[in-house]
Design a protein around this motif. Structure first.
Motif, mmCIF file in Angstrom:
data_model
loop_
_atom_site.group_PDB
_atom_site.id
_atom_site.type_symbol
_atom_site.label_atom_id
_atom_site.label_comp_id
_atom_site.label_asym_id
_atom_site.label_seq_id
_atom_site.Cartn_x
_atom_site.Cartn_y
_atom_site.Cartn_z
ATOM 1 N N MET A 1 0.861 -0.826 0.231
ATOM 2 C CA MET A 1 0.105 0.660 0.209
ATOM 3 C C MET A 1 0.707 1.247 -0.285
ATOM 4 O O MET A 1 0.440 2.344 -1.130
ATOM 5 C CB MET A 1 -1.160 0.197 1.575
ATOM 6 C CG MET A 1 -1.927 -0.855 0.879
ATOM 7 S SD MET A 1 -3.391 -0.556 2.374
ATOM 8 C CE MET A 1 -3.496 -1.883 3.333
ATOM 9 N N GLY A 2 2.333 1.113 1.178
ATOM 10 C CA GLY A 2 2.342 2.694 0.907
ATOM 11 C C GLY A 2 3.831 2.357 -0.172
ATOM 12 O O GLY A 2 3.936 3.685 -0.580
ATOM 13 N N GLY A 3 4.548 1.510 0.043
ATOM 14 C CA GLY A 3 5.200 1.460 -1.139
ATOM 15 C C GLY A 3 5.024 1.715 -2.929
ATOM 16 O O GLY A 3 3.740 1.780 -2.871
ATOM 17 N N ILE A 4 6.541 1.475 -3.670
ATOM 18 C CA ILE A 4 5.862 2.500 -5.006
ATOM 19 C C ILE A 4 6.177 0.711 -5.496
ATOM 20 O O ILE A 4 7.216 0.255 -5.558
ATOM 21 C CB ILE A 4 7.023 3.595 -5.081
ATOM 22 C CG1 ILE A 4 6.602 4.642 -5.029
ATOM 23 C CG2 ILE A 4 7.097 3.449 -6.668
ATOM 24 C CD1 ILE A 4 7.494 5.810 -4.738
ATOM 25 N N SER A 5 5.849 -0.008 -6.016
ATOM 26 C CA SER A 5 5.781 -0.725 -6.909
ATOM 27 C C SER A 5 6.574 -0.659 -8.475
ATOM 28 O O SER A 5 6.706 0.664 -8.931
ATOM 29 C CB SER A 5 4.311 -1.231 -7.227
ATOM 30 O OG SER A 5 3.949 -0.760 -7.897
ATOM 31 N N ILE A 6 6.857 -1.464 -8.400
ATOM 32 C CA ILE A 6 7.600 -1.640 -10.094
ATOM 33 C C ILE A 6 7.231 -0.771 -11.063
ATOM 34 O O ILE A 6 7.719 -0.307 -12.490
ATOM 35 C CB ILE A 6 7.862 -2.720 -10.768
ATOM 36 C CG1 ILE A 6 9.252 -3.419 -11.598
ATOM 37 C CG2 ILE A 6 7.084 -4.246 -10.754
ATOM 38 C CD1 ILE A 6 10.611 -3.083 -10.870
ATOM 39 N N TRP A 7 5.972 -1.134 -11.383
ATOM 40 C CA TRP A 7 4.786 -0.652 -12.381
ATOM 41 C C TRP A 7 4.874 0.758 -11.899
ATOM 42 O O TRP A 7 4.882 1.476 -13.781
ATOM 43 C CB TRP A 7 3.404 -0.980 -12.440
ATOM 44 C CG TRP A 7 3.636 -2.682 -12.400
ATOM 45 C CD1 TRP A 7 3.351 -3.879 -11.644
ATOM 46 C CD2 TRP A 7 4.041 -3.106 -14.545
ATOM 47 N NE1 TRP A 7 3.265 -4.577 -12.981
ATOM 48 C CE2 TRP A 7 3.796 -4.701 -13.750
ATOM 49 C CE3 TRP A 7 3.942 -3.191 -15.398
ATOM 50 C CZ2 TRP A 7 3.926 -5.361 -14.249
ATOM 51 C CZ3 TRP A 7 4.678 -3.902 -16.219
ATOM 52 C CH2 TRP A 7 4.181 -4.839 -15.839
ATOM 53 N N GLN A 8 4.944 1.235 -11.348
ATOM 54 C CA GLN A 8 4.764 2.751 -10.852
ATOM 55 C C GLN A 8 5.929 3.144 -11.420
ATOM 56 O O GLN A 8 6.360 4.139 -11.879
ATOM 57 C CB GLN A 8 4.625 3.365 -9.368
ATOM 58 C CG GLN A 8 2.899 2.985 -9.471
ATOM 59 C CD GLN A 8 2.729 2.864 -7.842
ATOM 60 O OE1 GLN A 8 3.727 2.588 -6.926
ATOM 61 N NE2 GLN A 8 1.574 3.206 -7.229
ATOM 62 N N LEU A 9 7.504 2.721 -10.860
ATOM 63 C CA LEU A 9 8.813 3.104 -11.243
ATOM 64 C C LEU A 9 8.604 3.228 -13.032
ATOM 65 O O LEU A 9 9.484 4.124 -13.370
ATOM 66 C CB LEU A 9 9.387 2.437 -10.482
ATOM 67 C CG LEU A 9 9.430 2.542 -9.603
ATOM 68 C CD1 LEU A 9 10.592 1.487 -9.203
ATOM 69 C CD2 LEU A 9 10.576 4.029 -8.597
ATOM 70 N N LEU A 10 8.243 2.259 -13.645
ATOM 71 C CA LEU A 10 8.172 1.873 -15.010
ATOM 72 C C LEU A 10 7.394 3.186 -15.533
ATOM 73 O O LEU A 10 7.590 3.831 -16.668
ATOM 74 C CB LEU A 10 7.704 0.856 -15.847
ATOM 75 C CG LEU A 10 8.293 -0.780 -15.771
ATOM 76 C CD1 LEU A 10 7.936 -2.133 -15.383
ATOM 77 C CD2 LEU A 10 10.268 -0.047 -16.189
ATOM 78 N N ILE A 11 6.600 3.573 -15.182
ATOM 79 C CA ILE A 11 4.976 4.566 -15.827
ATOM 80 C C ILE A 11 6.293 5.905 -15.114
ATOM 81 O O ILE A 11 6.590 6.710 -16.373
ATOM 82 C CB ILE A 11 3.810 4.860 -15.029
ATOM 83 C CG1 ILE A 11 3.125 3.027 -15.396
ATOM 84 C CG2 ILE A 11 3.346 5.783 -15.446
ATOM 85 C CD1 ILE A 11 2.128 3.028 -14.699
ATOM 86 N N ILE A 12 6.856 6.106 -14.478
ATOM 87 C CA ILE A 12 7.657 7.630 -14.184
ATOM 88 C C ILE A 12 8.963 7.414 -15.074
ATOM 89 O O ILE A 12 9.217 8.189 -15.691
ATOM 90 C CB ILE A 12 8.055 7.348 -12.522
ATOM 91 C CG1 ILE A 12 6.606 7.625 -11.636
ATOM 92 C CG2 ILE A 12 9.081 8.687 -12.779
ATOM 93 C CD1 ILE A 12 7.153 7.010 -10.249
ATOM 94 N N ALA A 13 9.678 6.325 -15.156
ATOM 95 C CA ALA A 13 10.831 6.556 -16.613
ATOM 96 C C ALA A 13 9.590 6.761 -17.570
ATOM 97 O O ALA A 13 10.777 6.865 -18.774
ATOM 98 C CB ALA A 13 11.037 4.836 -16.227
ATOM 99 N N VAL A 14 8.841 6.356 -18.290
ATOM 100 C CA VAL A 14 7.945 6.388 -19.767
ATOM 101 C C VAL A 14 7.875 8.058 -19.777
ATOM 102 O O VAL A 14 8.397 8.608 -20.377
ATOM 103 C CB VAL A 14 7.086 5.339 -20.149
ATOM 104 C CG1 VAL A 14 6.422 6.366 -20.755
ATOM 105 C CG2 VAL A 14 7.757 4.259 -19.279
#
Length: 86
Positions: free
Chosen positions: A1-14
């Motif tokens: 819930m409180g952490g950043i998942s891998i998918w969120q990091l990929l979206i930010i990178a894109v």
């Protein structure tokens, strides 16, 4: 819930790649690497003069090769033998 998942990091990178472009990110990375390298070099340069001063003021002994030491030792032993014989 409180952490950043891998998918969120990929979206930010894109999004970052779309905003800045790959060329801008590449130059930014190389500039960052060069600045870190320069910083490490500056830190290393500060330590070297201190070490040079320390080694130069340690002692004033003359360095000799092994062959010089052996020849000096042989001459000293031959002189001591000559003194004993007299």
């Amino acid at each position: 819930m409180g952490g950043i998942s891998i998918w969120q990091l990929l979206i930010i990178a894109v999004i970052v790649v779309l905003l800045f472009g790959t060329n801008k990110l590449r130059t930014l990375g190389s500039d960052l690497g060069a600045s870190i390298k320069g910083f490490k070099k500056a830190i290393g340069d500060d330590n070297q003069p201190q070490q040079a001063q320390k080694t130069s003021s340690d002692a004033d002994f003359e360095t000799k090769n092994i062959t010089e030491k052996q020849s000096v030792a042989q001459s000293e032993t031959s002189e001591s033998k000559n003194k004993e014989q007299v």
